[in-house]
Motif scaffolding. Structure first.
Motif, PDB file in Angstrom:
ATOM      1  N   ASP A   9       0.888  -1.156   0.000  1.00 55.68           N
ATOM      2  CA  ASP A   9       0.000   0.000   0.000  1.00 55.68           C
ATOM      3  C   ASP A   9       0.926   1.206   0.000  1.00 55.68           C
ATOM      4  OD1 ASP A   9      -1.615   2.192   0.740  1.00 55.68           O
ATOM      5  OD2 ASP A   9      -3.012   0.863   1.786  1.00 55.68           O
ATOM      6  N   ASN A  10       0.995   1.914  -1.094  1.00 53.69           N
ATOM      7  CA  ASN A  10       1.984   2.985  -1.252  1.00 53.69           C
ATOM      8  C   ASN A  10       1.713   4.189  -0.343  1.00 53.69           C
ATOM      9  OD1 ASN A  10       4.438   3.399  -2.586  1.00 53.69           O
ATOM     10  ND2 ASN A  10       3.508   4.850  -3.996  1.00 53.69           N
ATOM     11  N   ARG A  11       0.504   4.287   0.206  1.00 53.43           N
ATOM     12  CA  ARG A  11       0.216   5.381   1.143  1.00 53.43           C
ATOM     13  C   ARG A  11       0.960   5.164   2.455  1.00 53.43           C
ATOM     14  NH1 ARG A  11      -4.871   4.793   3.160  1.00 53.43           N
ATOM     15  NH2 ARG A  11      -4.549   2.615   2.711  1.00 53.43           N
ATOM     16  N   THR A  12       1.045   3.905   2.883  1.00 49.20           N
ATOM     17  CA  THR A  12       1.625   3.584   4.186  1.00 49.20           C
ATOM     18  C   THR A  12       2.978   2.903   4.091  1.00 49.20           C
ATOM     19  OG1 THR A  12       0.574   1.414   4.251  1.00 49.20           O
ATOM     20  CG2 THR A  12      -0.687   3.280   5.171  1.00 49.20           C
ATOM     21  N   GLY A  13       3.286   2.315   2.941  1.00 48.88           N
ATOM     22  CA  GLY A  13       4.506   1.533   2.795  1.00 48.88           C
ATOM     23  C   GLY A  13       4.377   0.132   3.364  1.00 48.88           C
ATOM     24  N   LEU A  14       3.197  -0.204   3.877  1.00 54.84           N
ATOM     25  CA  LEU A  14       2.963  -1.505   4.498  1.00 54.84           C
ATOM     26  C   LEU A  14       2.387  -2.496   3.493  1.00 54.84           C
ATOM     27  CD1 LEU A  14       1.385  -0.245   7.837  1.00 54.84           C
ATOM     28  CD2 LEU A  14       3.730  -1.037   7.453  1.00 54.84           C
ATOM     29  N   PRO A  15       2.463  -3.798   3.813  1.00 57.61           N
ATOM     30  CA  PRO A  15       1.842  -4.788   2.936  1.00 57.61           C
ATOM     31  C   PRO A  15       0.347  -4.524   2.783  1.00 57.61           C
ATOM     32  CG  PRO A  15       3.244  -5.861   4.556  1.00 57.61           C
ATOM     33  CD  PRO A  15       3.152  -4.412   4.957  1.00 57.61           C
ATOM     34  N   ALA A  16      -0.179  -4.807   1.610  1.00 55.23           N
ATOM     35  CA  ALA A  16      -1.614  -4.655   1.345  1.00 55.23           C
ATOM     36  C   ALA A  16      -2.321  -5.939   1.782  1.00 55.23           C
ATOM     37  CB  ALA A  16      -1.853  -4.355  -0.128  1.00 55.23           C
ATOM     38  N   THR A  17      -2.221  -6.230   3.068  1.00 59.34           N
ATOM     39  CA  THR A  17      -2.754  -7.462   3.645  1.00 59.34           C
ATOM     40  C   THR A  17      -4.252  -7.596   3.383  1.00 59.34           C
ATOM     41  OG1 THR A  17      -1.106  -7.287   5.394  1.00 59.34           O
ATOM     42  CG2 THR A  17      -2.947  -8.779   5.791  1.00 59.34           C
ATOM     43  N   GLY A  18      -4.643  -8.768   2.893  1.00 62.67           N
ATOM     44  CA  GLY A  18      -6.052  -9.046   2.627  1.00 62.67           C
ATOM     45  C   GLY A  18      -6.500  -8.712   1.216  1.00 62.67           C
ATOM     46  N   LEU A  19      -5.651  -8.060   0.440  1.00 58.11           N
ATOM     47  CA  LEU A  19      -6.000  -7.712  -0.946  1.00 58.11           C
ATOM     48  C   LEU A  19      -6.130  -8.990  -1.768  1.00 58.11           C
ATOM     49  CD1 LEU A  19      -6.239  -5.466  -3.182  1.00 58.11           C
ATOM     50  CD2 LEU A  19      -3.800  -5.832  -3.526  1.00 58.11           C
ATOM     51  N   ARG A  20      -7.224  -9.098  -2.524  1.00 55.49           N
ATOM     52  CA  ARG A  20      -7.427 -10.254  -3.404  1.00 55.49           C
ATOM     53  C   ARG A  20      -6.906  -9.966  -4.798  1.00 55.49           C
ATOM     54  NH1 ARG A  20     -12.145 -12.147  -5.018  1.00 55.49           N
ATOM     55  NH2 ARG A  20     -13.267 -10.267  -4.508  1.00 55.49           N
ATOM     56  N   LEU A  21      -6.208 -10.951  -5.357  1.00 55.69           N
ATOM     57  CA  LEU A  21      -5.674 -10.881  -6.716  1.00 55.69           C
ATOM     58  C   LEU A  21      -6.188 -12.073  -7.508  1.00 55.69           C
ATOM     59  CD1 LEU A  21      -1.908 -10.288  -5.892  1.00 55.69           C
ATOM     60  CD2 LEU A  21      -3.558  -8.558  -6.584  1.00 55.69           C
ATOM     61  N   SER A  22      -6.351 -11.860  -8.784  1.00 57.15           N
ATOM     62  CA  SER A  22      -6.728 -12.943  -9.676  1.00 57.15           C
ATOM     63  C   SER A  22      -5.713 -13.001 -10.807  1.00 57.15           C
ATOM     64  CB  SER A  22      -8.130 -12.683 -10.229  1.00 57.15           C
ATOM     65  OG  SER A  22      -8.482 -13.662 -11.166  1.00 57.15           O
ATOM     66  N   LEU A  23      -5.243 -14.185 -11.135  1.00 57.54           N
ATOM     67  CA  LEU A  23      -4.336 -14.381 -12.263  1.00 57.54           C
ATOM     68  C   LEU A  23      -5.148 -14.948 -13.418  1.00 57.54           C
ATOM     69  CD1 LEU A  23      -1.454 -14.449 -13.461  1.00 57.54           C
ATOM     70  CD2 LEU A  23      -1.292 -16.800 -12.587  1.00 57.54           C
ATOM     71  N   ILE A  93       7.012  -9.946  -9.223  1.00 56.67           N
ATOM     72  CA  ILE A  93       6.428  -8.645  -9.534  1.00 56.67           C
ATOM     73  C   ILE A  93       6.093  -7.931  -8.235  1.00 56.67           C
ATOM     74  CG2 ILE A  93       4.448  -7.471 -10.578  1.00 56.67           C
ATOM     75  CD1 ILE A  93       4.330  -9.735 -12.621  1.00 56.67           C
ATOM     76  N   LEU A  94       6.446  -6.650  -8.175  1.00 57.80           N
ATOM     77  CA  LEU A  94       6.080  -5.784  -7.056  1.00 57.80           C
ATOM     78  C   LEU A  94       4.996  -4.838  -7.547  1.00 57.80           C
ATOM     79  CD1 LEU A  94       6.427  -4.372  -4.285  1.00 57.80           C
ATOM     80  CD2 LEU A  94       8.268  -3.033  -5.347  1.00 57.80           C
ATOM     81  N   LEU A  95       3.860  -4.807  -6.842  1.00 61.07           N
ATOM     82  CA  LEU A  95       2.787  -3.880  -7.145  1.00 61.07           C
ATOM     83  C   LEU A  95       2.695  -2.854  -6.028  1.00 61.07           C
ATOM     84  CD1 LEU A  95      -0.045  -6.341  -8.266  1.00 61.07           C
ATOM     85  CD2 LEU A  95       1.524  -5.059  -9.721  1.00 61.07           C
ATOM     86  N   LEU A  96       2.620  -1.577  -6.410  1.00 62.61           N
ATOM     87  CA  LEU A  96       2.403  -0.493  -5.461  1.00 62.61           C
ATOM     88  C   LEU A  96       1.015   0.068  -5.731  1.00 62.61           C
ATOM     89  CD1 LEU A  96       5.865   1.303  -5.655  1.00 62.61           C
ATOM     90  CD2 LEU A  96       5.098  -0.417  -4.005  1.00 62.61           C
ATOM     91  N   PRO A  99      -4.909   4.802  -3.703  1.00 65.27           N
ATOM     92  CA  PRO A  99      -6.332   4.922  -4.002  1.00 65.27           C
ATOM     93  C   PRO A  99      -6.626   5.332  -5.444  1.00 65.27           C
ATOM     94  CG  PRO A  99      -5.863   5.868  -1.866  1.00 65.27           C
ATOM     95  CD  PRO A  99      -4.539   5.545  -2.498  1.00 65.27           C
ATOM     96  N   ALA A 100      -5.620   5.839  -6.170  1.00 68.51           N
ATOM     97  CA  ALA A 100      -5.863   6.317  -7.527  1.00 68.51           C
ATOM     98  C   ALA A 100      -4.966   5.666  -8.582  1.00 68.51           C
ATOM     99  CB  ALA A 100      -5.671   7.824  -7.591  1.00 68.51           C
ATOM    100  N   SER A 101      -4.094   4.725  -8.180  1.00 68.68           N
ATOM    101  CA  SER A 101      -3.187   4.161  -9.191  1.00 68.68           C
ATOM    102  C   SER A 101      -2.626   2.813  -8.766  1.00 68.68           C
ATOM    103  CB  SER A 101      -2.032   5.135  -9.445  1.00 68.68           C
ATOM    104  OG  SER A 101      -1.212   5.224  -8.295  1.00 68.68           O
ATOM    105  N   LEU A 102      -2.052   2.139  -9.756  1.00 70.97           N
ATOM    106  CA  LEU A 102      -1.336   0.879  -9.554  1.00 70.97           C
ATOM    107  C   LEU A 102      -0.063   0.954 -10.373  1.00 70.97           C
ATOM    108  CD1 LEU A 102      -1.401  -2.110  -8.486  1.00 70.97           C
ATOM    109  CD2 LEU A 102      -2.307  -2.699 -10.740  1.00 70.97           C
ATOM    110  N   SER A 103       1.072   0.695  -9.731  1.00 71.82           N
ATOM    111  CA  SER A 103       2.352   0.662 -10.435  1.00 71.82           C
ATOM    112  C   SER A 103       2.921  -0.743 -10.300  1.00 71.82           C
ATOM    113  CB  SER A 103       3.354   1.655  -9.822  1.00 71.82           C
ATOM    114  OG  SER A 103       2.877   2.965  -9.941  1.00 71.82           O
TER     115      SER A 103
END
Length: 107
Positions: A9-23, A93-96, A99-103
């Motif tokens: 989570d780029n706002r906090t620098g912490l892991p985005a714990t609980g975020l769901r991803l689909s491949l 892959i590292l995702l940042l 609330p308005a973007s994904l890098s």
């Protein structure tokens, strides 16, 4: 090949714990579901096996994550498409996420 994904989570620098991803993988003009994972307390989603050199996509359920964290986000879903040239490689892959973007970055 294995694909591992770290999400911060780029706002906090912490892991985005609980975020769901689909491949997903592209089969012709259609995206087919491969696997679903959830970011753990260390910031990592499952390591997924990828067996073919083809185009894949990670879909991020941002709306659900931001609701869990009490954040008002602009995007409800974000995706990142990428091509795997050699299925024998290990891809990280590292995702940042904000609330308005994904890098996305290859590490």
């Amino acid at each position: 090949m294995s694909l591992s994904v770290e999400v911060r989570d780029n706002r906090t620098g912490l892991p985005a714990t609980g975020l769901r991803l689909s491949l997903q993988s592209r089969q012709g003009d259609v995206w087919a579901h491969v696997a679903t994972g959830t970011v753990d307390a260390n910031g990592y989603a499952n390591a997924w096996p990828v067996t073919a050199a083809e185009c894949h996509r990670l879909v991020v359920n941002a709306e659900e994550y931001f609701a869990q964290t009490g954040t008002e986000g602009l995007c409800t879903e974000a995706s990142f498409a990428f091509r795997i040239a050699d299925p024998a490689d290990e891809l990280r892959i590292l995702l940042l996420l904000t609330p308005a973007s994904l890098s996305a970055y290859r590490t």
